[in-house]
Design an enzyme around this catalytic site. Sequence first.
Site, PDB file in Angstrom:
ATOM      1  N   GLU A 169      33.037  42.150  43.209  1.00 50.14           N
ATOM      2  CA  GLU A 169      31.690  41.604  43.180  1.00 50.14           C
ATOM      3  C   GLU A 169      31.702  40.367  44.074  1.00 50.14           C
ATOM      4  O   GLU A 169      32.540  39.484  43.882  1.00 50.14           O
ATOM      5  CB  GLU A 169      31.316  41.222  41.740  1.00 50.14           C
ATOM      6  N   ARG A 217      45.026  43.489  33.324  1.00 49.71           N
ATOM      7  CA  ARG A 217      44.811  42.524  34.396  1.00 49.71           C
ATOM      8  C   ARG A 217      45.986  41.557  34.476  1.00 49.71           C
ATOM      9  O   ARG A 217      46.720  41.354  33.523  1.00 49.71           O
ATOM     10  CB  ARG A 217      43.471  41.793  34.269  1.00 49.71           C
ATOM     11  N   LYS A 237      37.064  33.968  38.240  1.00 48.13           N
ATOM     12  CA  LYS A 237      36.211  33.436  39.298  1.00 48.13           C
ATOM     13  C   LYS A 237      35.296  32.343  38.761  1.00 48.13           C
ATOM     14  O   LYS A 237      35.002  31.395  39.461  1.00 48.13           O
ATOM     15  CB  LYS A 237      35.379  34.565  39.906  1.00 48.13           C
TER      16      LYS A 237
HETATM   17  P1  ATP Z   1      37.024  37.597  37.385  1.00 47.28           P
HETATM   18  O1  ATP Z   1      37.114  37.881  35.922  1.00 47.28           O
HETATM   19  O2  ATP Z   1      38.127  36.785  37.920  1.00 47.28           O
HETATM   20  O3  ATP Z   1      35.678  37.074  37.796  1.00 47.28           O
HETATM   21  P2  ATP Z   1      36.238  40.237  38.019  1.00 47.28           P
HETATM   22  O4  ATP Z   1      36.932  41.350  37.349  1.00 47.28           O
HETATM   23  O5  ATP Z   1      34.891  39.883  37.542  1.00 47.28           O
HETATM   24  O6  ATP Z   1      37.209  39.008  38.078  1.00 47.28           O
HETATM   25  P3  ATP Z   1      35.578  41.712  40.361  1.00 47.28           P
HETATM   26  O7  ATP Z   1      35.125  41.196  41.671  1.00 47.28           O
HETATM   27  O8  ATP Z   1      34.645  42.460  39.529  1.00 47.28           O
HETATM   28  O9  ATP Z   1      36.141  40.458  39.571  1.00 47.28           O
HETATM   29  O10 ATP Z   1      36.939  42.492  40.539  1.00 47.28           O
HETATM   30  C1  ATP Z   1      37.194  43.450  41.527  1.00 47.28           C
HETATM   31  C2  ATP Z   1      38.332  44.309  41.070  1.00 47.28           C
HETATM   32  O11 ATP Z   1      39.491  43.520  40.867  1.00 47.28           O
HETATM   33  C3  ATP Z   1      38.023  44.990  39.759  1.00 47.28           C
HETATM   34  O12 ATP Z   1      38.418  46.332  39.826  1.00 47.28           O
HETATM   35  C4  ATP Z   1      38.832  44.221  38.750  1.00 47.28           C
HETATM   36  O13 ATP Z   1      39.205  45.044  37.701  1.00 47.28           O
HETATM   37  C5  ATP Z   1      40.027  43.748  39.580  1.00 47.28           C
HETATM   38  N1  ATP Z   1      40.577  42.512  39.025  1.00 47.28           N
HETATM   39  C6  ATP Z   1      39.927  41.355  38.800  1.00 47.28           C
HETATM   40  N2  ATP Z   1      40.740  40.447  38.229  1.00 47.28           N
HETATM   41  C7  ATP Z   1      41.946  41.039  38.097  1.00 47.28           C
HETATM   42  C8  ATP Z   1      43.216  40.643  37.566  1.00 47.28           C
HETATM   43  N3  ATP Z   1      43.390  39.417  37.057  1.00 47.28           N
HETATM   44  N4  ATP Z   1      44.228  41.536  37.591  1.00 47.28           N
HETATM   45  C9  ATP Z   1      44.045  42.752  38.110  1.00 47.28           C
HETATM   46  N5  ATP Z   1      42.888  43.197  38.607  1.00 47.28           N
HETATM   47  C10 ATP Z   1      41.839  42.365  38.609  1.00 47.28           C
HETATM   48 MG    MG Z   2      33.489  41.689  37.523  1.00 39.68          MG
END
Ligand code: ATP
Ligand code: MG
Length: 560
Positions: A36, A262, A272
Site C-alpha cells: 500500500e 510477519r 509504517k
Molecule cells: P505495516 O503494518 O508496516 O504498515 P502493511 O502490512 O500494512 O505493513 P503493506 O504495504 O500492506 O504494509 O504490505 C505489503 C506486503 O508486505 C503485504 O503482503 C504484507 O503482508 C507484507 N509485509 C508487511 N509487513 C511485513 C513484515 N513485517 N513481515 C513480512 N511481510 C510484511
Molecule cells: Mg497493509
Amino acid sequence: MTTNTTISSNFIENIINEDLKNNKNNKRVHTRFPPEPNGYLHIGHAKSICLNFGIARDYNGLCNLRFDDTNPSKEEVEYVESIQEDVKWLGFDWDDRMFYASDYFEQLYECAVQLIKSEKAYVCDLNPQEMREYRGTLTEPGKNSPYRSRSIAENLELFDGMRTGKFADGSRVLRAKIDMASPNVNLRDPILYRIMRAEHHRTGNTWCIYPMYDFAHPISDALEGITHSICTLEFEDHRPLYDWLISSLEMENRPQQIEFARLNVTNLVMSKRKLRMLVEEGLVDGWDDPRMPTISGLRRRGYTPEAIRDFCERIGVAKSNSTVDIAMLEHCIREDLNSKALRAMAVLRPLKVVITNYPEGQVEELETENNPEQPDMGNRSIPFSREIYIEQDDFMEIPIKKFFRLAPGQEVRLKNAYFIKCEEVIKDPETGEVIELRCTYDPETKSGTGTATRKVKGTLHWVSAAQAVKAEVRLFDYLLKEEDTEQEEKDFKNDINPNSMERLTDCMVEPSLLYATPDQRYQFIRNGYFCLDAKDSTAELPVFNRVVGLRDSWAKAQKA
Ligand code: ATP
Ligand code: MG
C-alpha cells in the site's frame, strides 16, 4: 520471545510443489508483492519481496508489483516512487507487470454490481454506531441489518447513486450478504464499498466510492492471474471472505491465499504507522534516516542488497509469529562487507603524536593492501610523517592492567608502519587534558621488512596529520531502547532511545577517503564498517555512517 533457529523447510514451497504435482493452475506459478503506497518499505517488506519474487524466480514463474491504492486519504506518489526504487535496489524486477488496484476500479465496480444481482450484496444505511451494535461480538452472533432485504432493483439504484455522488460521505455502504451469525466476524456482512470524497493520486476525483481492501484484493489477484497470494498471518481469518468472493463471482482464476508470519526484529520499529510518526514528529531525518529500518534508511546507512537478501533467506518462512534478534541482521551485513569493504584508517577522536626523531618535512608512502581477504582488490599507499593522529583512547597515562596500547614508556606498533614509544605527555596547562604525545620511532621496525627484533602486543591505526582529511563520523545505536518491538503507541514513544546517534565532527581520515563514494563500503580498521552519507556529505566535509561495528555477537552466540 527471541528465536534464533532458522526454519529450513519452507511450507509455502511444499504447497506449490503439491500444486504443481496436481497440475493446478496449469502448472503456472504467479505471485505478487502488493504494497500500500502509504509509507516507505521496511525490512519486513523486504522479507515479503524476497519471498514473492524469490518464488517466481525459483519456479520459473512471474511476480507482479501491485500498488494496493484503494485508500486515497493516506496515499502519495512519493511512496509509489520510493517503493519501485527499493524493490529494484533489492535486486528484483517486475518487467512490464506493474499494476495498481486503482486500474481495476471499473472492474471492481462491475463485480459489486454482479454480487447485487445475485443477491449477495446490499446497500446498508446503518450508521457506524449501529453497525457495531448489529455486528455482535466474538462470543455473540450479530443481527441482520434492517436493510438486508432490499430488492435487487433498489440496491442497484442506490449503489449507482453512491457512485454518482448522490449521498453524503459515510451515509451508506455496500455490504456483502453472507452470515451475521458466522463465528468468523469477517463474514458478518463485511463492508465492500464506502463513500469517501477524496482525491486519488491516480484517478483524481473520478470516484467518490472506494472499495475495501478485503474486496479489492482477491479480485485484483484473480484478474492478474495470481496463483499463490502470499500475505501475513493477520489475514488468516479473512481467507474465508477471500474464497467467498472468488467463488461468488465465479472468477476464472482461483488464486489461493497463503499466510506466513510477519517479520519482527528486536529493537526495530516495524510498522509504517509508527515509522511515519517518527518522520512527522521530526524524531528522525526523514524516511531514509540511517537509523530507520526502512530499505532506504538501510541503504543510506550502508547495508547492501546482498546482505538483506541473505538475512531474509536465513530467517526463513514460518507460520507463527516470532522475533528475530537484530544481531542476526548485523551478522549478515558483516559477512558481506568483510569481503567487499576497502580497508582504511580513520581516527575518530584524534590525539596528536609527534615523532621527535623522524626527519621534519619527510613523507614516506607506505604500501598496504585494500582488503587482506581479497588480494585482487589491490594495494594503496598511505603517507607517514613526523606528526600523526591516533585515537584518544589508545593512550592511557596510567595504564590499567593488560592495557597494551600506548602509555608513557610503552611501545606499540603503528599499523603498516613502525614501532613507536611514548616519551613525553603534553597537557593543557589549564585543564590538565592530554593534548599531545611525544614519541620516538625505531627505523629498524618498518612493517613488512622483517627487521624488527622484538615483539609488541598492541597495534594502533593512525593517520598522518598533514595529509589527513577532516570528516564527520556518525555512530548509531538502536532507535528503541527495548528489545520488545510490539509496544503500544504511547509506550513506544517512551521507548525511543534519545542517544541513537552520536556525531563526531573532528575525525581525521586517510587521504584516499577523499575519493569515497556512497556505493563503496569501508572497514575503518578497528572501528567498524562505514559508508559515505549520500545526503549530508559535502566536498568540504565528508560524512561517514557506521554501518555496523566489528564485534559479532551473533557469530559468538552460535559458537557457544
Ligand atoms: P505495516 O503494518 O508496516 O504498515 P502493511 O502490512 O500494512 O505493513 P503493506 O504495504 O500492506 O504494509 O504490505 C505489503 C506486503 O508486505 C503485504 O503482503 C504484507 O503482508 C507484507 N509485509 C508487511 N509487513 C511485513 C513484515 N513485517 N513481515 C513480512 N511481510 C510484511
Ligand atoms: Mg497493509
